[in-house]
Design a protein around this motif. Structure first.
Motif, PDB file in Angstrom:
ATOM      1  N   LEU A 121       0.835  -1.204   0.000  1.00 43.40           N
ATOM      2  CA  LEU A 121       0.000   0.000   0.000  1.00 43.40           C
ATOM      3  C   LEU A 121       0.868   1.250   0.000  1.00 43.40           C
ATOM      4  N   VAL A 122       1.934   1.241   0.796  1.00 37.55           N
ATOM      5  CA  VAL A 122       2.809   2.419   0.817  1.00 37.55           C
ATOM      6  C   VAL A 122       3.431   2.624  -0.549  1.00 37.55           C
ATOM      7  N   ALA A 123       3.894   1.499  -1.141  1.00 39.90           N
ATOM      8  CA  ALA A 123       4.510   1.601  -2.463  1.00 39.90           C
ATOM      9  C   ALA A 123       3.525   2.225  -3.446  1.00 39.90           C
ATOM     10  N   ILE A 147      -9.208  -8.551   3.318  1.00 41.30           N
ATOM     11  CA  ILE A 147      -8.031  -9.140   2.670  1.00 41.30           C
ATOM     12  C   ILE A 147      -6.976  -9.474   3.720  1.00 41.30           C
ATOM     13  N   GLY A 148      -6.749  -8.515   4.625  1.00 38.19           N
ATOM     14  CA  GLY A 148      -5.766  -8.746   5.689  1.00 38.19           C
ATOM     15  C   GLY A 148      -6.135  -9.969   6.495  1.00 38.19           C
ATOM     16  N   TYR A 149      -7.433 -10.108   6.787  1.00 39.10           N
ATOM     17  CA  TYR A 149      -7.849 -11.266   7.581  1.00 39.10           C
ATOM     18  C   TYR A 149      -7.644 -12.560   6.803  1.00 39.10           C
ATOM     19  N   ILE A 150      -7.948 -12.527   5.506  1.00 39.67           N
ATOM     20  CA  ILE A 150      -7.767 -13.750   4.704  1.00 39.67           C
ATOM     21  C   ILE A 150      -6.298 -14.150   4.688  1.00 39.67           C
ATOM     22  N   LEU A 151      -5.410 -13.177   4.495  1.00 45.92           N
ATOM     23  CA  LEU A 151      -3.977 -13.485   4.478  1.00 45.92           C
ATOM     24  C   LEU A 151      -3.535 -14.062   5.818  1.00 45.92           C
ATOM     25  N   PRO A 153      -4.106  -3.068   7.422  1.00 42.78           N
ATOM     26  CA  PRO A 153      -2.851  -2.332   7.430  1.00 42.78           C
ATOM     27  C   PRO A 153      -3.117  -0.884   7.839  1.00 42.78           C
ATOM     28  N   GLY A 154      -2.559  -0.451   8.957  1.00 50.79           N
ATOM     29  CA  GLY A 154      -2.855   0.873   9.486  1.00 50.79           C
ATOM     30  C   GLY A 154      -2.591   1.979   8.488  1.00 50.79           C
ATOM     31  N   ILE A 155      -1.566   1.709   7.644  1.00 54.11           N
ATOM     32  CA  ILE A 155      -1.164   2.704   6.668  1.00 54.11           C
ATOM     33  C   ILE A 155      -2.306   3.044   5.714  1.00 54.11           C
ATOM     34  N   ALA A 156      -3.211   2.064   5.496  1.00 54.67           N
ATOM     35  CA  ALA A 156      -4.300   2.281   4.553  1.00 54.67           C
ATOM     36  C   ALA A 156      -5.251   3.361   5.026  1.00 54.67           C
ATOM     37  N   VAL A 157      -5.226   3.651   6.330  1.00 57.08           N
ATOM     38  CA  VAL A 157      -6.166   4.631   6.859  1.00 57.08           C
ATOM     39  C   VAL A 157      -5.689   6.054   6.555  1.00 57.08           C
ATOM     40  N   THR A 158      -4.440   6.186   6.122  1.00 53.67           N
ATOM     41  CA  THR A 158      -3.871   7.526   5.893  1.00 53.67           C
ATOM     42  C   THR A 158      -4.796   8.480   5.130  1.00 53.67           C
TER      43      THR A 158
END
Lengths: 288, 297
Positions: free
Chosen positions: A212-214, A249-253, B125-130
């Motif tokens: 996500l950051v990327a 998605i996070g939960y599935i992973l 992912p906490g970052i997604a909340v940005t």
């Protein structure tokens, strides 16, 4: 200071409940729905700004255009998931491979240690813009960022586990005339497996964040881009729906990793141990 | 405990280490590897084997560091902004995480009903909340603080909870039979017992608070070390960009060392030398009061 981390991210201290399943489901959903109800009414009666805090009903109804009628989510989902999985596989394998190399040689380990400590303290994601400058705006930079994010936890956990191998067991293997390779694959690695799996699980947890950051910094497709655009257009209900999809998605992973862990270190749970023993018994009986 | 061991441990300071040949040889080798690495890199840069735009030579990076810290001094303000965001976020998230963890540790019902939400928070992912936080809190510092707080919440929550739940039943029984109140048991037994685990969580959280602040700056900011780095790399001033990255590593290390020191102060009984020092102090204090009482009678 190089130290592995088991990081058990399950909530501790939850004993099995003896009440039947449906009462539990009922209680949990009663709480959830009353929370959602309060939120709904707060927004509906104007106590919260509906522009910033969309009503739960609006969030759920915006799943429909996202997934079904306009279906804009699929393309982004595909891009994100392929980055996550590719980076995860490359980073984890690289981490474990290098850790095994470093763990087997005391000298390599000693002289690598300061760099590992420095790299561990650096916020790894921060290298993102640099990767972008090096590798361009394509898949390469994203893959590199996710790989880097996924590399460390497996590396450090594998290294710690191999270095803390039981010397008595290693000595036993040596006195039984086992080769180095056999000692590695038959005692050291199985002994290290719980720690390694914990590292892999952490890598999986951070892979999604890394991807996500990327995407935030470099991409024009992907879930993060979708989320960013929706929030920038102040289409908050769709933004929340996207965020909820990321939770799923996070939960599935996470559940996938739990399942894999259960199969790989089968000796740490009763069901797995029984299953594998039964299989082995069948196998040996057939051979006899 | 055994006084000999401690004195010999205390004696092995820098002075004895410097006369230790093995230690000297190791330091020398470390230094040799490091300078050989830098030397090869510099040589490759000077002779044009590296693309300057992609991998600047160490001397260029050193020059960029000099420019950032001494000539223009522009890095300090950005440094401070990010540091502030990370630390404030850490305190907010830590306070909320610990508070909820204490409540969850004391009540099974609360723990049971908060668990699904905690799990959901952990897998998101906490970052997604940005982007959402930026819409809520604006482009300033507060959105970064909020993101740092969100990211540090979970590790602190889980570690505090499992630390508190690990209270030894027998000791708790002893406290009860000695007539200790619930508050007493909590502060004198549960908290000290959980402290090592809480600090392990705080240490993990501190570094992730920094990550949270930096990532939120990537998404949108006007000041902060993350945006500084992004600007440099967009300008393809890679040397300055790497210099900023090194500063981030320094800040991460600094925060980690602070947490390590705090850990040694608070959880002194887990570190042998600190345990010795604290017991020495206490012995001195107690023998002092004992002498005073003797003199009074």
């Amino acid at each position: 200071m190089i130290q592995g981390n088991m990081n058990d991210d399950a909530i501790p201290g939850l004993p099995e409940e003896d009440s039947p399943l449906w009462t539990r489901v009922l209680k949990h959903s009663a709480i959830l729905f009353s929370l959602l109800g309060v939120w709904e009414f707060l927004t509906a009666f104007g106590y919260a700004d509906p522009l910033l805090f969309p009503r739960p009903s609006a969030i759920f109804s915006s799943f429909v255009p996202l997934y079904v009628t306009r279906g804009i989510v699929w393309e982004h989902l595909w891009v994100t998931m392929s980055t996550v999985l590719a980076g995860f596989v490359v980073g984890t394998l690289l981490g474990i491979f290098l850790a095994v190399l470093a763990g087997l040689s005391e000298t390599i380990h000693r002289y690598m240690k300061p760099y590992v400590i420095i790299l561990e303290a650096t916020p790894r994601i921060a290298i993102g813009p640099l990767m972008l400058a090096w590798l361009g705006f394509g898949f390469g930079a994203k893959l590199a960022i996710v790989t880097l994010v996924c590399f460390f936890a497996p590396f450090i956990n594998t290294l710690t586990a191999i270095l803390s191998a039981n010397p008595a067991q290693v000595e036993l293997m040596r006195s039984l005339g086992a080769s180095k390779w056999q000692t590695l694959t038959k005692t050291i690695v199985p002994d290290a497996m719980p720690m390694i799996m914990a590292g892999i699980r952490m890598a999986m947890a951070s892979a999604l964040g890394g991807a996500l950051v990327a995407e935030f910094i470099s991409s024009n497709t992907g879930m993060a881009v979708l989320l960013k655009n929706l929030a920038a257009m102040l289409n908050m209900s769709s933004a929340f729906a996207t965020l909820l999809s990321l939770t799923v998605i996070g939960y599935i992973l996470y559940a996938m990793m739990e399942g894999i862990e259960r199969r790989v270190i089968f000796w740490q749970n009763d069901a797995g141990l029984r299953r594998v023993s039964a299989q082995r018994k069948l196998h040996w009986e057939a051979r006899a | 405990m055994n006084g000999e061991v401690t004195t010999s441990k205390r004696g092995s300071g820098l002075a004895t280490q410097l006369t230790d040949l093995v230690f000297l040889r190791r330091i020398f080798t470390h230094f040799g590897i490091f300078s050989a690495f830098i030397g090869v890199w510099e040589w490759a840069g000077r002779t044009g084997r590296l693309n300057d735009l992609i991998m600047p030579a160490p001397s260029a990076i050193a020059e960029a560091l000099w420019r950032l810290y001494v000539v223009t001094g522009q890095i300090y303000w950005h440094f401070f902004v990010t540091f502030f965001e990370a630390v404030v976020g850490f305190f907010f998230g830590g306070a909320i995480g610990m508070g909820l963890a204490i409540a969850a540790a004391l009540s099974l019902t609360f723990r049971r009903y908060i668990a699904p939400y905690a799990v959901a928070l952990n897998v998101t992912p906490g970052i997604a909340v940005t982007p959402i936080f930026i819409a809520w809190f604006g482009f300033g510092w507060s959105s970064k603080i909020a993101l740092a707080a969100l990211i540090v919440f979970f590790p602190i929550f889980v570690n505090t909870l499992s630390g508190l739940l690990r209270t030894d039943r027998d000791t708790a029984e002893l406290f009860r039979s000695l007539g200790a109140s619930k508050a007493r048991t909590f502060f004198k037994l549960m908290i000290p017992n959980a402290a090592p685990m809480i600090f392990a969580g705080l240490k993990i959280a501190m570094t992730s608070a920094l990550v949270g602040a930096i990532v939120a700056e990537f998404a949108s900011a006007t000041e902060g070390i993350g945006i500084l780095m992004q600007r440099f790399s967009h300008r393809l001033d890679i040397a300055s960009s790497i210099a900023v990255l090194l500063s981030m590593a320094l800040m991460g290390l600094f925060l980690f060392i602070i947490m390590e020191k705090a850990d040694r102060q608070v959880v002194f009984w887990k570190h042998q030398d600190r345990l010795d020092a604290v017991s020495r102090n206490r012995r001195r204090r107690w023998s002092g009061t004992a002498a005073k009482e003797l003199a009074r009678t």
